[in-house]
Write a protein that holds these residues in place. Structure first.
Motif, PDB file in Angstrom:
ATOM      1  N   MET A 120       1.092  -0.932   0.233  1.00 54.65           N
ATOM      2  CA  MET A 120      -0.150  -0.444  -0.092  1.00 54.65           C
ATOM      3  C   MET A 120       0.998   0.914  -0.082  1.00 54.65           C
ATOM      4  N   ASP A 121       0.959   2.053  -1.031  1.00 59.41           N
ATOM      5  CA  ASP A 121       1.169   3.534  -0.731  1.00 59.41           C
ATOM      6  C   ASP A 121       0.825   4.429   0.282  1.00 59.41           C
ATOM      7  N   LYS A 122       1.391   4.427   0.950  1.00 60.32           N
ATOM      8  CA  LYS A 122       1.832   5.519   2.003  1.00 60.32           C
ATOM      9  C   LYS A 122       1.587   6.805   2.184  1.00 60.32           C
ATOM     10  N   ASP A 123       1.035   7.087   0.985  1.00 52.51           N
ATOM     11  CA  ASP A 123       0.513   8.352   0.457  1.00 52.51           C
ATOM     12  C   ASP A 123      -1.093   7.965   1.339  1.00 52.51           C
ATOM     13  N   PHE A 124      -1.138   6.755   1.278  1.00 47.60           N
ATOM     14  CA  PHE A 124      -3.172   6.657   1.529  1.00 47.60           C
ATOM     15  C   PHE A 124      -3.031   5.767   2.799  1.00 47.60           C
ATOM     16  N   ASP A 125      -2.543   6.387   3.607  1.00 42.16           N
ATOM     17  CA  ASP A 125      -2.465   6.051   4.883  1.00 42.16           C
ATOM     18  C   ASP A 125      -3.860   6.685   5.795  1.00 42.16           C
ATOM     19  N   ASN A 126      -4.441   5.541   6.789  1.00 44.55           N
ATOM     20  CA  ASN A 126      -5.770   6.535   7.526  1.00 44.55           C
ATOM     21  C   ASN A 126      -5.802   8.233   7.758  1.00 44.55           C
ATOM     22  N   TRP A 127      -4.664   8.412   8.054  1.00 48.54           N
ATOM     23  CA  TRP A 127      -4.907  10.191   8.307  1.00 48.54           C
ATOM     24  C   TRP A 127      -4.911  10.758   6.662  1.00 48.54           C
ATOM     25  N   TYR A 128      -4.109  11.027   5.750  1.00 48.05           N
ATOM     26  CA  TYR A 128      -4.753  11.138   4.544  1.00 48.05           C
ATOM     27  C   TYR A 128      -6.302  10.927   4.038  1.00 48.05           C
ATOM     28  N   HIS A 129      -6.296   9.957   4.132  1.00 43.80           N
ATOM     29  CA  HIS A 129      -7.424   9.885   3.907  1.00 43.80           C
ATOM     30  C   HIS A 129      -9.133  10.654   4.532  1.00 43.80           C
ATOM     31  N   ASN A 130      -8.412  10.130   5.947  1.00 46.57           N
ATOM     32  CA  ASN A 130      -9.429  11.054   6.774  1.00 46.57           C
ATOM     33  C   ASN A 130      -9.438  12.668   6.895  1.00 46.57           C
ATOM     34  N   THR A 131      -8.167  13.283   6.269  1.00 42.56           N
ATOM     35  CA  THR A 131      -8.638  14.230   6.640  1.00 42.56           C
ATOM     36  C   THR A 131      -8.760  14.845   5.337  1.00 42.56           C
ATOM     37  N   GLY A 132      -8.408  14.518   4.246  1.00 44.26           N
ATOM     38  CA  GLY A 132      -9.341  14.550   2.619  1.00 44.26           C
ATOM     39  C   GLY A 132     -10.740  14.689   3.141  1.00 44.26           C
ATOM     40  N   LEU A 133     -11.083  13.463   3.668  1.00 45.93           N
ATOM     41  CA  LEU A 133     -12.290  13.322   3.884  1.00 45.93           C
ATOM     42  C   LEU A 133     -13.159  14.619   4.238  1.00 45.93           C
ATOM     43  N   ILE A 134     -12.309  14.719   5.502  1.00 43.67           N
ATOM     44  CA  ILE A 134     -12.473  15.763   6.399  1.00 43.67           C
ATOM     45  C   ILE A 134     -13.090  17.044   5.571  1.00 43.67           C
ATOM     46  N   SER A 135     -12.181  17.511   4.780  1.00 41.84           N
ATOM     47  CA  SER A 135     -11.707  18.964   3.637  1.00 41.84           C
ATOM     48  C   SER A 135     -12.466  19.353   2.936  1.00 41.84           C
ATOM     49  N   MET A 136     -13.260  17.534   2.358  1.00 47.57           N
ATOM     50  CA  MET A 136     -14.374  17.378   1.472  1.00 47.57           C
ATOM     51  C   MET A 136     -15.565  18.010   2.063  1.00 47.57           C
ATOM     52  N   ALA A 137     -16.100  17.662   3.455  1.00 44.47           N
ATOM     53  CA  ALA A 137     -17.340  17.913   4.292  1.00 44.47           C
ATOM     54  C   ALA A 137     -17.205  19.165   4.561  1.00 44.47           C
ATOM     55  N   ILE A 138     -16.098  19.913   4.700  1.00 44.21           N
ATOM     56  CA  ILE A 138     -16.098  21.690   4.905  1.00 44.21           C
ATOM     57  C   ILE A 138     -16.659  21.790   3.344  1.00 44.21           C
ATOM     58  N   TYR A 139     -16.152  21.894   2.148  1.00 47.43           N
ATOM     59  CA  TYR A 139     -16.446  22.153   1.409  1.00 47.43           C
ATOM     60  C   TYR A 139     -17.487  22.069   1.110  1.00 47.43           C
ATOM     61  N   PHE A 140     -17.892  21.610   1.223  1.00 44.19           N
ATOM     62  CA  PHE A 140     -19.716  20.944   1.117  1.00 44.19           C
ATOM     63  C   PHE A 140     -20.760  21.562   1.858  1.00 44.19           C
ATOM     64  N   THR A 141     -20.235  21.717   3.262  1.00 40.74           N
ATOM     65  CA  THR A 141     -21.411  22.451   3.696  1.00 40.74           C
ATOM     66  C   THR A 141     -21.225  23.856   3.352  1.00 40.74           C
ATOM     67  N   ALA A 142     -19.962  23.768   3.067  1.00 40.92           N
ATOM     68  CA  ALA A 142     -20.276  25.791   3.290  1.00 40.92           C
ATOM     69  C   ALA A 142     -20.716  26.102   1.293  1.00 40.92           C
TER      70      ALA A 142
END
Length: 261
Positions: free
Chosen positions: A1-23
């Protein structure tokens, strides 16, 4: 597995998408409120595709969560080969959003700025940029009746001007246009219409247009012209807007209204 896709990276991306969607939802709702307050053709510039885009973005947001839940029961899906369906659906949605966005360019004739955090969230800029900017408080607009002398005075002026010059026949009439003719600012006119008539600007002008349509029906114009032709002559700029406004005003479609006469 590519380390760039670890859970922290995946979850941070999901949170940023949620913030963008709400805004995005917040910004769109403010924009929608503002258009109904300042133009008489709001329904034609609400851009249904933006709603479709927001729904699509919501699917993009939910898709990784669904994938993570399914992966709990089927760990093999976490591999690159096992997750092909996720990336396929994600890509289809991305392309759909991009294509519909470029196919629906937005050109606004109403200069405005919106802040999602200020107490006064909408700043309606003057049309010539040479006078003071006007703030329309769309977050806290009130439609409660106000019979103060000032409001009653402006109500009379507004009604007299609109009826005398038939301003409602202009399909692109704006709050600023009306304010200019009254030699005042848009904030005063907006407050008068909201509190004096209990309506937003869009519905206020559309009511005049509907009354003009009814008058045309009474003198038999519908026998010589199409309903759409009458609607255009009275200031509407689309069939959908006309039908929606007519039903809102009368509770009937134009055809049903004629059949009941």
């Amino acid at each position: 597995m590519d380390k760039d896709f670890d859970n922290w990276y995946h979850n941070t991306g999901l949170i940023s998408m949620a913030i963008y969607f709400t805004a995005s939802i917040r910004y769109y709702n403010l924009y929608r409120k503002l258009m109904f307050q300042v133009v008489s053709y709001a329904n034609s510039i609400l851009f249904k595709w933006i709603k479709t885009y927001l729904y699509s973005f919501l699917v993009m947001l939910v898709l990784p969560i669904v994938f993570d839940i399914i992966s709990i029961f089927y760990p093999e899906l976490n591999s690159y080969t096992g997750s092909w369906w996720f990336f396929l659906f994600f890509s289809i949605i991305m392309y759909y959003v991009a294509i519909t966005g470029y196919a629906n360019p937005i050109v606004t004739k109403i200069p405005f700025e919106i802040s999602m955090f200020d107490k006064k969230p909408a700043l309606l800029l003057s049309s010539n940029y040479s006078t003071e900017n006007i703030i329309i408080d769309i977050e806290h607009e009130t439609f409660k009746e106000n019979h103060s002398p000032e409001i009653e005075n402006w109500k009379a002026k507004i009604e007299t001007l609109i009826q005398a010059q038939k301003l409602y026949q202009n399909p692109e009439l704006t709050l600023t246009d009306l304010a200019k003719k009254l030699e005042t600012n848009a904030a005063v006119v907006s407050k008068t219409i909201n509190q004096g008539f209990g309506l937003n600007f869009n519905d206020f002008i559309n009511n005049y247009r509907i009354e003009a349509v009814k008058t045309s029906f009474e003198i038999g114009e519908h026998k010589k012209s199409t309903l759409l032709g009458i609607a255009f002559d009275c200031g509407f700029n689309s069939k959908a807007t006309f039908n929606r406004a007519f039903k809102k005003n009368t509770g009937l479609s134009p055809k049903d209204f004629l059949n009941k006469r």
